[in-house]
Design a protein around this motif. Structure first.
Motif, PDB file in Angstrom:
ATOM      1  N   LYS A 319       0.732 -24.818  -3.643  1.00 51.82           N
ATOM      2  CA  LYS A 319       0.461 -25.084  -2.232  1.00 51.82           C
ATOM      3  C   LYS A 319       0.585 -26.571  -1.925  1.00 51.82           C
ATOM      4  O   LYS A 319       1.125 -26.966  -0.875  1.00 51.82           O
ATOM      5  CB  LYS A 319      -0.946 -24.590  -1.888  1.00 51.82           C
ATOM      6  N   ILE A 320       0.097 -27.412  -2.831  1.00 49.56           N
ATOM      7  CA  ILE A 320       0.232 -28.858  -2.662  1.00 49.56           C
ATOM      8  C   ILE A 320       1.704 -29.252  -2.651  1.00 49.56           C
ATOM      9  O   ILE A 320       2.147 -30.049  -1.813  1.00 49.56           O
ATOM     10  CB  ILE A 320      -0.526 -29.597  -3.782  1.00 49.56           C
ATOM     11  N   ARG A 321       2.468 -28.670  -3.568  1.00 51.48           N
ATOM     12  CA  ARG A 321       3.896 -28.977  -3.649  1.00 51.48           C
ATOM     13  C   ARG A 321       4.604 -28.576  -2.360  1.00 51.48           C
ATOM     14  O   ARG A 321       5.423 -29.333  -1.818  1.00 51.48           O
ATOM     15  CB  ARG A 321       4.521 -28.244  -4.836  1.00 51.48           C
ATOM     16  N   GLN A 322       4.315 -27.395  -1.862  1.00 51.11           N
ATOM     17  CA  GLN A 322       4.978 -26.915  -0.651  1.00 51.11           C
ATOM     18  C   GLN A 322       4.686 -27.829   0.525  1.00 51.11           C
ATOM     19  O   GLN A 322       5.569 -28.127   1.339  1.00 51.11           O
ATOM     20  CB  GLN A 322       4.527 -25.484  -0.336  1.00 51.11           C
ATOM     21  N   GLN A 323       3.450 -28.301   0.610  1.00 52.90           N
ATOM     22  CA  GLN A 323       3.093 -29.186   1.716  1.00 52.90           C
ATOM     23  C   GLN A 323       3.854 -30.496   1.636  1.00 52.90           C
ATOM     24  O   GLN A 323       4.346 -31.009   2.645  1.00 52.90           O
ATOM     25  CB  GLN A 323       1.581 -29.427   1.696  1.00 52.90           C
ATOM     26  N   LYS A 324       3.959 -31.075   0.430  1.00 53.15           N
ATOM     27  CA  LYS A 324       4.672 -32.355   0.284  1.00 53.15           C
ATOM     28  C   LYS A 324       6.168 -32.177   0.518  1.00 53.15           C
ATOM     29  O   LYS A 324       6.819 -33.065   1.085  1.00 53.15           O
ATOM     30  CB  LYS A 324       4.408 -32.958  -1.090  1.00 53.15           C
ATOM     31  N   LEU A 325       6.724 -31.055   0.106  1.00 52.98           N
ATOM     32  CA  LEU A 325       8.145 -30.809   0.376  1.00 52.98           C
ATOM     33  C   LEU A 325       8.401 -30.728   1.876  1.00 52.98           C
ATOM     34  O   LEU A 325       9.470 -31.140   2.359  1.00 52.98           O
ATOM     35  CB  LEU A 325       8.617 -29.518  -0.307  1.00 52.98           C
ATOM     36  N   SER A 326       7.423 -30.237   2.617  1.00 51.05           N
ATOM     37  CA  SER A 326       7.579 -30.153   4.075  1.00 51.05           C
ATOM     38  C   SER A 326       7.581 -31.533   4.708  1.00 51.05           C
ATOM     39  O   SER A 326       8.010 -31.696   5.855  1.00 51.05           O
ATOM     40  CB  SER A 326       6.449 -29.311   4.678  1.00 51.05           C
ATOM     41  N   GLU A 327       7.087 -32.558   3.974  1.00 54.13           N
ATOM     42  CA  GLU A 327       7.121 -33.943   4.448  1.00 54.13           C
ATOM     43  C   GLU A 327       8.328 -34.696   3.890  1.00 54.13           C
ATOM     44  O   GLU A 327       8.371 -35.921   3.931  1.00 54.13           O
ATOM     45  CB  GLU A 327       5.844 -34.669   4.019  1.00 54.13           C
ATOM     46  N   ASN A 328       9.282 -33.946   3.335  1.00 56.20           N
ATOM     47  CA  ASN A 328      10.520 -34.498   2.776  1.00 56.20           C
ATOM     48  C   ASN A 328      10.301 -35.258   1.471  1.00 56.20           C
ATOM     49  O   ASN A 328      11.114 -36.106   1.098  1.00 56.20           O
ATOM     50  CB  ASN A 328      11.235 -35.400   3.797  1.00 56.20           C
ATOM     51  N   TRP A 329       9.189 -34.977   0.806  1.00 56.38           N
ATOM     52  CA  TRP A 329       9.048 -35.445  -0.563  1.00 56.38           C
ATOM     53  C   TRP A 329       9.948 -34.604  -1.457  1.00 56.38           C
ATOM     54  O   TRP A 329      10.333 -33.486  -1.105  1.00 56.38           O
ATOM     55  CB  TRP A 329       7.605 -35.293  -1.043  1.00 56.38           C
ATOM     56  N   THR A 330      10.261 -35.146  -2.629  1.00 59.49           N
ATOM     57  CA  THR A 330      10.949 -34.370  -3.652  1.00 59.49           C
ATOM     58  C   THR A 330       9.975 -34.108  -4.798  1.00 59.49           C
ATOM     59  O   THR A 330       8.899 -34.718  -4.870  1.00 59.49           O
ATOM     60  CB  THR A 330      12.171 -35.118  -4.194  1.00 59.49           C
ATOM     61  N   ASP A 331      10.366 -33.220  -5.693  1.00 60.92           N
ATOM     62  CA  ASP A 331       9.533 -32.990  -6.875  1.00 60.92           C
ATOM     63  C   ASP A 331       9.380 -34.264  -7.696  1.00 60.92           C
ATOM     64  O   ASP A 331       8.330 -34.514  -8.292  1.00 60.92           O
ATOM     65  CB  ASP A 331      10.149 -31.888  -7.744  1.00 60.92           C
ATOM     66  N   GLU A 332      10.443 -35.086  -7.710  1.00 57.23           N
ATOM     67  CA  GLU A 332      10.384 -36.357  -8.441  1.00 57.23           C
ATOM     68  C   GLU A 332       9.381 -37.318  -7.793  1.00 57.23           C
ATOM     69  O   GLU A 332       8.724 -38.097  -8.487  1.00 57.23           O
ATOM     70  CB  GLU A 332      11.769 -37.008  -8.495  1.00 57.23           C
ATOM     71  N   ASP A 333       9.269 -37.268  -6.461  1.00 60.05           N
ATOM     72  CA  ASP A 333       8.283 -38.102  -5.769  1.00 60.05           C
ATOM     73  C   ASP A 333       6.858 -37.691  -6.142  1.00 60.05           C
ATOM     74  O   ASP A 333       5.974 -38.540  -6.324  1.00 60.05           O
ATOM     75  CB  ASP A 333       8.439 -37.989  -4.250  1.00 60.05           C
ATOM     76  N   LEU A 334       6.636 -36.405  -6.237  1.00 60.46           N
ATOM     77  CA  LEU A 334       5.293 -35.878  -6.462  1.00 60.46           C
ATOM     78  C   LEU A 334       4.853 -35.977  -7.921  1.00 60.46           C
ATOM     79  O   LEU A 334       3.653 -36.120  -8.212  1.00 60.46           O
ATOM     80  CB  LEU A 334       5.238 -34.421  -5.997  1.00 60.46           C
ATOM     81  N   GLN A 335       5.821 -35.914  -8.824  1.00 58.09           N
ATOM     82  CA  GLN A 335       5.500 -35.799 -10.248  1.00 58.09           C
ATOM     83  C   GLN A 335       4.554 -36.877 -10.784  1.00 58.09           C
ATOM     84  O   GLN A 335       3.596 -36.552 -11.502  1.00 58.09           O
ATOM     85  CB  GLN A 335       6.787 -35.785 -11.075  1.00 58.09           C
ATOM     86  N   PRO A 336       4.767 -38.187 -10.494  1.00 60.87           N
ATOM     87  CA  PRO A 336       3.863 -39.196 -11.073  1.00 60.87           C
ATOM     88  C   PRO A 336       2.403 -39.003 -10.672  1.00 60.87           C
ATOM     89  O   PRO A 336       1.498 -39.262 -11.473  1.00 60.87           O
ATOM     90  CB  PRO A 336       4.412 -40.518 -10.523  1.00 60.87           C
ATOM     91  N   PHE A 337       2.173 -38.543  -9.450  1.00 63.57           N
ATOM     92  CA  PHE A 337       0.804 -38.333  -8.995  1.00 63.57           C
ATOM     93  C   PHE A 337       0.186 -37.121  -9.693  1.00 63.57           C
ATOM     94  O   PHE A 337      -0.937 -37.192 -10.192  1.00 63.57           O
ATOM     95  CB  PHE A 337       0.779 -38.151  -7.478  1.00 63.57           C
ATOM     96  N   VAL A 338       0.923 -36.028  -9.718  1.00 69.23           N
ATOM     97  CA  VAL A 338       0.397 -34.807 -10.339  1.00 69.23           C
ATOM     98  C   VAL A 338       0.145 -35.021 -11.825  1.00 69.23           C
ATOM     99  O   VAL A 338      -0.898 -34.620 -12.357  1.00 69.23           O
ATOM    100  CB  VAL A 338       1.366 -33.627 -10.112  1.00 69.23           C
TER     101      VAL A 338
END
Length: 370
Positions: A319-338
């Motif tokens: 769910k967190i991933r889906q929300q960030k993708l809706s803000e035009n983040w990529t999985d690579e953008d999210l990965q360091p935080f997760v």
């Protein structure tokens, strides 16, 4: 760019037994200074290995850039006439060194760690924390071997090794662009804020202001309200390191934005300072349930609630991933935080410690590393 954020396993008992009594004028920190020097030098040597791998990474970047330049260079008339083909980009180098991420191994995690399993990462933190300066290289070379194993599995392993000139274990040299600080400089950098607040507490008790070692006058009530919580976590984090990232990706924020429940686990970090609050209530003045500004603590999870939030966070990641993708983040953008949140939570769970989020405990641009 955002803030320098960090995620911390936090030993509340250690803070209560070692830090707060010292601030109140009891006990000493002198017995910790040998460990301060050892850990600082271990950390510096480990970070040098990460910087050394970055140099190999830059070789691949240069080779890729040169291949790209050849591909985009305009062809002359005779080249077109004779039907010569444009050089193709070297796709084998497009993603750098397999198994190595600067977000994980240089700027994100403590020391120099390339492995990704949370339990194993926590064990490696233990190895570094117990090591002497002369034992760091053996631990670090084990992490270099992890990168070599990942290269061996790559489809273009031969081309990668051609560019870097051999194996990562063989070709990595520890690198540092800064002069080593003296022992006294290391000690002062780690403890000066605790010494400052020891003086501030005495002035608080006397009902007046005080001057620091530079001659600057302070109101102790204001200083405890604005700076004490972060200073205490900074000191504690030297002995129990956390994970860092840069941007907007702390756990309470990620959960809130994705409409994921988090208030069941997080609270204000007031318990970290409980023994001192009756005498200095100002400490609690600006504490919050979530990060709201630079140079501050955010939400705190007591040790007994950490295991439950570990499971909850993992279950909520889609769910967190889906929300960030809706803000035009990529999985690579999210990965360091997760990854940082996951490893810090796992480390806290393994040790039976609490967890806290914060800003500006570390700062890559200013060389304040974990």
């Amino acid at each position: 760019m955002g803030w320098d954020i960090s995620y911390h396993p936090v030993d509340i008992q250690w803070i209560h037994e070692r830090v707060l009594p010292y601030v109140q004028g009891d006990g000493t920190l002198d017995d910790l200074m040998d460990d301060v020097l050892r850990i600082a030098k271990v950390r510096r040597r480990a970070n040098a290995w990460g910087l050394g791998v970055m140099k190999l990474q830059r070789r691949l970047d240069t080779a890729q850039r040169e291949a790209r330049d050849k591909m985009t260079k305009p062809r002359g008339f005779f080249q077109k006439l004779l039907g010569s083909r444009k050089p193709e980009i070297d796709s084998s180098l497009a993603f750098g060194l397999p198994g190595f991420s600067t977000d994980r191994s240089v700027w994100g995690g403590p020391f120099f760690i390339c492995e990704s399993d949370p339990a194993r990462v926590s064990e490696l933190v233990d190895q570094y924390m117990a090591a002497g300066e002369d034992e760091v290289d053996e631990i670090a070379k084990g992490q270099l071997a992890i990168i070599d194993q990942q290269i061996d599995q790559a489809s273009h392993a031969g081309r990668i090794r051609e560019v870097i000139g051999g194996s990562v274990v063989e070709k990595t040299c520890p690198a540092s662009d800064e002069e080593d600080p003296s022992d006294q400089q290391i000690i002062e950098a780690v403890r000066w804020k605790m010494d400052l607040f020891r003086d501030a507490y005495q002035a608080y008790q006397a009902g007046g202001k005080f001057r620091d070692s530079q001659g600057q006058e302070h109101d102790p009530k204001e200083l405890f309200a604005t700076d004490f919580a972060l200073a205490t976590l900074e000191f504690a984090a030297f002995f129990r390191p956390g994970w860092m990232a840069r941007g907007y990706g702390w756990p309470t924020m990620l959960c809130e934005e994705a409409s994921v429940e988090w208030t069941e686990w997080f609270q204000k970090p007031t318990p970290l300072f409980a023994p001192l609050l009756s005498g200095v209530p100002e400490i609690d003045q600006y504490l919050t349930h979530s990060i709201e500004e630079n140079y501050s603590l955010g939400g705190y999870i007591p040790a007994d609630l950490v295991p439950g939030f570990v499971d909850h966070f993992e279950a909520s990641l889609p769910k967190i991933r889906q929300q960030k993708l809706s803000e035009n983040w990529t999985d690579e953008d999210l990965q360091p935080f997760v990854e940082g949140i996951r490893w810090a939570l796992s480390d806290a769970k393994r040790r039976g410690l609490g967890f806290v989020e914060a800003t500006e405990v570390y700062s890559g641009p200013f060389g304040i590393m974990n």
